[in-house]
Design a protein around this motif. Sequence first.
Motif, PDB file in Angstrom:
ATOM      1  N   GLY A  13      21.359 134.933  80.005  1.00  0.00           N
ATOM      2  CA  GLY A  13      20.968 135.461  78.691  1.00  0.00           C
ATOM      3  C   GLY A  13      21.928 136.447  78.061  1.00  0.00           C
ATOM      4  O   GLY A  13      22.729 136.097  77.184  1.00  0.00           O
ATOM      5  N   ILE A  14      21.901 137.705  78.495  1.00  0.00           N
ATOM      6  CA  ILE A  14      22.654 138.771  77.820  1.00  0.00           C
ATOM      7  C   ILE A  14      24.159 138.569  77.940  1.00  0.00           C
ATOM      8  O   ILE A  14      24.929 139.025  77.076  1.00  0.00           O
ATOM      9  CB  ILE A  14      22.270 140.178  78.349  1.00  0.00           C
ATOM     10  CG1 ILE A  14      22.880 141.297  77.503  1.00  0.00           C
ATOM     11  CG2 ILE A  14      22.648 140.351  79.816  1.00  0.00           C
ATOM     12  CD1 ILE A  14      22.448 141.315  76.061  1.00  0.00           C
ATOM     13  N   ASP A  35      28.180 132.195  88.388  1.00  0.00           N
ATOM     14  CA  ASP A  35      26.710 132.181  88.322  1.00  0.00           C
ATOM     15  C   ASP A  35      26.223 131.340  89.497  1.00  0.00           C
ATOM     16  O   ASP A  35      26.862 130.332  89.845  1.00  0.00           O
ATOM     17  CB  ASP A  35      26.234 131.577  86.988  1.00  0.00           C
ATOM     18  CG  ASP A  35      24.800 131.964  86.673  1.00  0.00           C
ATOM     19  OD1 ASP A  35      24.576 132.748  85.731  1.00  0.00           O
ATOM     20  OD2 ASP A  35      23.881 131.485  87.387  1.00  0.00           O
ATOM     21  N   ILE A  36      25.101 131.744  90.107  1.00  0.00           N
ATOM     22  CA  ILE A  36      24.590 130.933  91.225  1.00  0.00           C
ATOM     23  C   ILE A  36      24.093 129.576  90.726  1.00  0.00           C
ATOM     24  O   ILE A  36      23.957 128.648  91.519  1.00  0.00           O
ATOM     25  CB  ILE A  36      23.463 131.641  92.023  1.00  0.00           C
ATOM     26  CG1 ILE A  36      22.415 132.207  91.078  1.00  0.00           C
ATOM     27  CG2 ILE A  36      24.014 132.702  92.968  1.00  0.00           C
ATOM     28  CD1 ILE A  36      21.137 132.619  91.771  1.00  0.00           C
ATOM     29  N   PRO A  73      20.124 139.445  87.156  1.00  0.00           N
ATOM     30  CA  PRO A  73      18.819 140.111  87.018  1.00  0.00           C
ATOM     31  C   PRO A  73      18.710 141.328  87.941  1.00  0.00           C
ATOM     32  O   PRO A  73      19.473 141.441  88.917  1.00  0.00           O
ATOM     33  CB  PRO A  73      17.830 139.015  87.439  1.00  0.00           C
ATOM     34  CG  PRO A  73      18.586 137.727  87.353  1.00  0.00           C
ATOM     35  CD  PRO A  73      20.009 138.055  87.630  1.00  0.00           C
ATOM     36  N   GLU A  94      24.879 145.793  83.721  1.00  0.00           N
ATOM     37  CA  GLU A  94      23.715 145.759  82.815  1.00  0.00           C
ATOM     38  C   GLU A  94      22.578 146.608  83.381  1.00  0.00           C
ATOM     39  O   GLU A  94      22.455 146.796  84.589  1.00  0.00           O
ATOM     40  CB  GLU A  94      23.256 144.306  82.586  1.00  0.00           C
ATOM     41  CG  GLU A  94      23.819 143.696  81.313  1.00  0.00           C
ATOM     42  CD  GLU A  94      23.502 144.512  80.043  1.00  0.00           C
ATOM     43  OE1 GLU A  94      22.639 145.394  80.074  1.00  0.00           O
ATOM     44  OE2 GLU A  94      24.147 144.250  79.016  1.00  0.00           O
ATOM     45  N   LYS A  95      21.768 147.146  82.473  1.00  0.00           N
ATOM     46  CA  LYS A  95      20.602 147.908  82.871  1.00  0.00           C
ATOM     47  C   LYS A  95      19.478 146.956  83.283  1.00  0.00           C
ATOM     48  O   LYS A  95      19.473 145.829  82.779  1.00  0.00           O
ATOM     49  CB  LYS A  95      20.118 148.846  81.768  1.00  0.00           C
ATOM     50  CG  LYS A  95      20.087 148.319  80.359  1.00  0.00           C
ATOM     51  CD  LYS A  95      19.368 147.064  80.020  1.00  0.00           C
ATOM     52  CE  LYS A  95      17.899 146.953  80.254  1.00  0.00           C
ATOM     53  NZ  LYS A  95      17.321 145.639  79.855  1.00  0.00           N
ATOM     54  N   GLY A 121      24.565 149.378  80.999  1.00  0.00           N
ATOM     55  CA  GLY A 121      24.327 148.681  79.724  1.00  0.00           C
ATOM     56  C   GLY A 121      23.356 149.366  78.772  1.00  0.00           C
ATOM     57  O   GLY A 121      22.599 148.683  78.080  1.00  0.00           O
ATOM     58  N   TRP A 158      11.800 135.658  86.431  1.00  0.00           N
ATOM     59  CA  TRP A 158      11.791 136.864  87.270  1.00  0.00           C
ATOM     60  C   TRP A 158      11.166 138.075  86.580  1.00  0.00           C
ATOM     61  O   TRP A 158      10.743 139.020  87.231  1.00  0.00           O
ATOM     62  CB  TRP A 158      13.211 137.214  87.746  1.00  0.00           C
ATOM     63  CG  TRP A 158      14.251 137.280  86.660  1.00  0.00           C
ATOM     64  CD1 TRP A 158      15.099 136.285  86.272  1.00  0.00           C
ATOM     65  CD2 TRP A 158      14.532 138.387  85.786  1.00  0.00           C
ATOM     66  NE1 TRP A 158      15.885 136.701  85.223  1.00  0.00           N
ATOM     67  CE2 TRP A 158      15.572 137.994  84.912  1.00  0.00           C
ATOM     68  CE3 TRP A 158      14.026 139.682  85.673  1.00  0.00           C
ATOM     69  CZ2 TRP A 158      16.089 138.832  83.934  1.00  0.00           C
ATOM     70  CZ3 TRP A 158      14.544 140.525  84.699  1.00  0.00           C
ATOM     71  CH2 TRP A 158      15.556 140.095  83.852  1.00  0.00           C
ATOM     72  N   GLU A 171      12.608 147.663  83.298  1.00  0.00           N
ATOM     73  CA  GLU A 171      13.454 146.564  82.842  1.00  0.00           C
ATOM     74  C   GLU A 171      13.811 146.641  81.356  1.00  0.00           C
ATOM     75  O   GLU A 171      14.940 146.350  80.974  1.00  0.00           O
ATOM     76  CB  GLU A 171      12.720 145.239  83.130  1.00  0.00           C
ATOM     77  CG  GLU A 171      13.651 144.100  83.541  1.00  0.00           C
ATOM     78  CD  GLU A 171      14.377 143.503  82.366  1.00  0.00           C
ATOM     79  OE1 GLU A 171      15.562 143.184  82.492  1.00  0.00           O
ATOM     80  OE2 GLU A 171      13.757 143.364  81.291  1.00  0.00           O
ATOM     81  N   HIS A 175      15.385 151.356  77.846  1.00  0.00           N
ATOM     82  CA  HIS A 175      16.310 151.691  76.763  1.00  0.00           C
ATOM     83  C   HIS A 175      15.846 152.961  76.036  1.00  0.00           C
ATOM     84  O   HIS A 175      16.653 153.820  75.682  1.00  0.00           O
ATOM     85  CB  HIS A 175      16.375 150.545  75.739  1.00  0.00           C
ATOM     86  CG  HIS A 175      17.326 149.454  76.114  1.00  0.00           C
ATOM     87  ND1 HIS A 175      18.674 149.651  76.287  1.00  0.00           N
ATOM     88  CD2 HIS A 175      17.135 148.130  76.338  1.00  0.00           C
ATOM     89  CE1 HIS A 175      19.273 148.508  76.585  1.00  0.00           C
ATOM     90  NE2 HIS A 175      18.347 147.566  76.628  1.00  0.00           N
ATOM     91  N   TYR A 272      26.291 146.385  70.632  1.00  0.00           N
ATOM     92  CA  TYR A 272      26.853 145.697  71.814  1.00  0.00           C
ATOM     93  C   TYR A 272      28.380 145.637  71.707  1.00  0.00           C
ATOM     94  O   TYR A 272      29.097 145.832  72.684  1.00  0.00           O
ATOM     95  CB  TYR A 272      26.320 144.265  71.903  1.00  0.00           C
ATOM     96  CG  TYR A 272      24.876 144.143  72.327  1.00  0.00           C
ATOM     97  CD1 TYR A 272      24.452 144.568  73.582  1.00  0.00           C
ATOM     98  CD2 TYR A 272      23.933 143.564  71.484  1.00  0.00           C
ATOM     99  CE1 TYR A 272      23.131 144.432  73.976  1.00  0.00           C
ATOM    100  CE2 TYR A 272      22.610 143.421  71.871  1.00  0.00           C
ATOM    101  CZ  TYR A 272      22.216 143.859  73.114  1.00  0.00           C
ATOM    102  OH  TYR A 272      20.916 143.722  73.501  1.00  0.00           O
TER     103      TYR A 272
END
Length: 328
Positions: A13-14, A35-36, A73, A94-95, A121, A158, A171, A175, A272
Amino acid sequence: MEKVRVGFVGVGGIANTHLNNISNHADAEIVAVCDISEDTATRQAEKYKTTAYTDFDQMLENEKIDALFICVPPFAHGDIEEKAAKKGVHLLVEKPIELDFQKAKTKGEIITQSGVINASGYCLRYLDTVQIGKNYLEDKQFAMVRGYYITSFVPTPWYRIKNKSGGQLVEQSTHILDLMGYLCGDIQQIQADMSLQVMSDIEGLDIPDVTSVNVRFKTGAVGHLDSSLIQHDHRMGLEILGRDFRLALDGTTLSIFEKDKMITYGSKVDFYEEQDNAFIKAIQTKNQDLILASYHDGLETLSKSLAANISNEKRSMVTMEEFYKNQG
Ligand SMILES: NC(=O)c1ccc[n+]([C@@H]2O[C@H](COP(=O)([O-])OP(=O)(O)OC[C@H]3O[C@@H](n4cnc5c(N)ncnc54)[C@H](O)[C@@H]3O)[C@@H](O)[C@H]2O)c1
């Protein structure tokens, strides 16, 4: 000046936002993605004309990478940060930076020892409107803070699982919790109340859908953060109130209210892009001060959200002193 060679781990995603920013950056290039999910890695590698990996160790071994975007994630950070930092790779994580405080603290120590440029992030810090608010508050005494992050359910598998995402506060609403710390200083104690009210029909969901957090700042000011995932739209922001003034960030727009006047500032930046540009510039100029949210800032905010989760479980207030003591 040579281009900064950038790698990515986690390109779901991000990562799309960062991939797009880096691919358009004059001083940076994407040298590999990992990426897995082989499909995801291959798709992104084709799109950005780069090399795909499904194994992070192999990517780190084979490629000459200056900087790494870590967009996995929350539950999946493993030992990515320490392996990369030990090789001198600069990091944007990333946060939330982790789910476990001790692990994140150890990673933070390794990052400090390695001397790499590090960022978390917390992209809202890069809003021009947040900076205007920060400057305005410099000589002001605030008394109360009202934060909110009210949004819709995120369908990614997830997100709904507590030990994979940490729940909405850790999650997402993190922010706003981060901005509360950034603009108003240290939070001393936290009391949280969370409940699953109306979303329990979602399969596998074990996170609360409504959260209410009360905080006390070191200054003695008080505040709260409301967080929910039960709406169809997205609203986030905060109000900071002092005697005869009020600063209100509504999404990305800032309004400052005084007794006789009100000024509104619309944001003129893509936060961003600002964040990613600052990361590349910090690497090129070896200047960590350009980073508005370091890994250590990410650790600070993580600790507040984990303390809130503990407060909810214990049904009592948690001081940050107690939290850090219990975490060892
Ligand atoms: N800063 C922001 O505004 C913002 C916005 C959205 C998401 N995020 C954060 O970014 C992180 C990722 O979120 P997302 O929405 O992109 O998730 P996502 O599930 O869409 O993407 C994550 C990707 O990581 C891959 N992955 C998982 N484990 C991996 C591993 N060990 N090695 C390599 N790849 C792995 C998955 O296959 C997936 O493609 C989360 O921590 C989230 O909070 C930040």
